[in-house]
Design an enzyme around this catalytic site. Structure first.
Site, mmCIF file in Angstrom:
data_model
loop_
_atom_site.group_PDB
_atom_site.id
_atom_site.type_symbol
_atom_site.label_atom_id
_atom_site.label_comp_id
_atom_site.label_asym_id
_atom_site.label_seq_id
_atom_site.Cartn_x
_atom_site.Cartn_y
_atom_site.Cartn_z
ATOM 1 N N TYR A 119 0.608 -0.952 -0.042
ATOM 2 C CA TYR A 119 0.096 -0.030 -0.052
ATOM 3 C C TYR A 119 1.105 1.205 0.129
ATOM 4 C CZ TYR A 119 -3.694 -3.097 0.987
ATOM 5 O OH TYR A 119 -4.765 -4.335 1.056
ATOM 6 N N ASN A 165 -12.898 0.118 -4.980
ATOM 7 C CA ASN A 165 -12.592 -0.203 -6.347
ATOM 8 C C ASN A 165 -13.729 -0.985 -6.986
ATOM 9 O OD1 ASN A 165 -11.709 -1.235 -8.711
ATOM 10 N ND2 ASN A 165 -10.168 -2.875 -7.856
ATOM 11 N N CYS A 186 -6.674 -4.783 -7.374
ATOM 12 C CA CYS A 186 -6.431 -4.524 -5.975
ATOM 13 C C CYS A 186 -5.969 -5.829 -5.423
ATOM 14 C CB CYS A 186 -7.752 -4.015 -5.440
ATOM 15 S SG CYS A 186 -9.188 -4.980 -5.840
ATOM 16 N N HIS A 187 -6.029 -6.968 -5.825
ATOM 17 C CA HIS A 187 -5.765 -8.121 -4.967
ATOM 18 C C HIS A 187 -4.003 -8.288 -5.211
ATOM 19 C CE1 HIS A 187 -6.015 -9.398 -9.320
ATOM 20 N NE2 HIS A 187 -5.066 -10.207 -8.926
ATOM 21 N N GLU A 214 -2.013 -16.585 -9.978
ATOM 22 C CA GLU A 214 -0.803 -15.758 -10.686
ATOM 23 C C GLU A 214 0.445 -16.225 -10.015
ATOM 24 O OE1 GLU A 214 -1.560 -11.698 -10.157
ATOM 25 O OE2 GLU A 214 -3.537 -11.911 -11.089
#
Length: 170
Positions: free
Chosen positions: A108, A131, A139-140, A166
């Site tokens: 962040y 979001n 945002c993840h 991912e």
DNA sequence: CCCACAAGTCGCT
DNA sequence: AGCGACTTGTGGG
């Protein structure tokens, strides 16, 4: 966060291996994406998809393909125009989030620095939570500075799942 | 306008 | 690991 609930031209489902997402389009592009199992989903009647404007259908195909790509851990080749409603600050944050590629993460604090407001760390968290287009606006991929998950508006399980897809280990 | 809160972070114990 | 201080955008009163 205050948002005007205007009549969107289209609300369409996206069926994926992870469940049925719901996409809402404004005149400008994709405005919202909902995770499966949200109560606010709108049931579509048969044939409704064919009646939406051609341009929206094109956006929708792009959005669906992009979701599949990300779930496979790849960067989407093409995205629909993203038109989320938000404050100027939130838009800056969301823009910065889009620069994080699949498999990578940022803190962040790093996002706060990227938008030139290094101390607005908490506010960045707030913007992430607001979001409207999760997954596509990733945002993840934002974690706390200590490497832990932080929060997630769609539920931390989703955040874990998306990162796992991912190839990110916590 | 003022107040409380939040998906944070850092330092100290 | 826990706790408090500090900070800023946002929404409600």
């Amino acid at each position: 966060m205050k948002r005007v609930t205007s009549i969107s031209p289209a609300t369409l489902p996206i069926v994926t291996p992870l469940g049925k997402f719901t996409a809402r389009y404004s005149e400008k592009g994709l405005a919202e994406l909902e995770f499966p199992g949200q109560k606010t989903r709108v049931a579509l009647k048969r044939g409704a998809v064919e009646r939406v404007p051609a341009v929206v259908q094109r956006w929708h195909r792009a959005a669906a393909a992009a979701l599949q790509s990300i779930f496979a851990g790849r960067n989407p080749e093409q995205l629909p125009p993203l038109a989320p409603a938000g404050t100027p600050f939130q838009k800056r944050v969301w823009k910065a989030l889009r620069k994080i590629s699949p498999g990578k993460t940022r803190s962040y604090g790093a996002i706060a620095q990227a938008i030139g407001k290094p101390k607005a760390v908490r506010a960045v968290g707030g913007a992430c939570g607001a979001n409207p287009i999760p997954v596509l606006i990733p945002c993840h991929r934002v974690l706390a500075a200590n490497g832990k998950l932080g929060g997630f508006s769609g539920g931390l399980e989703w955040k874990r799942q998306l990162l796992a897809r991912e190839g990110v280990k916590i």
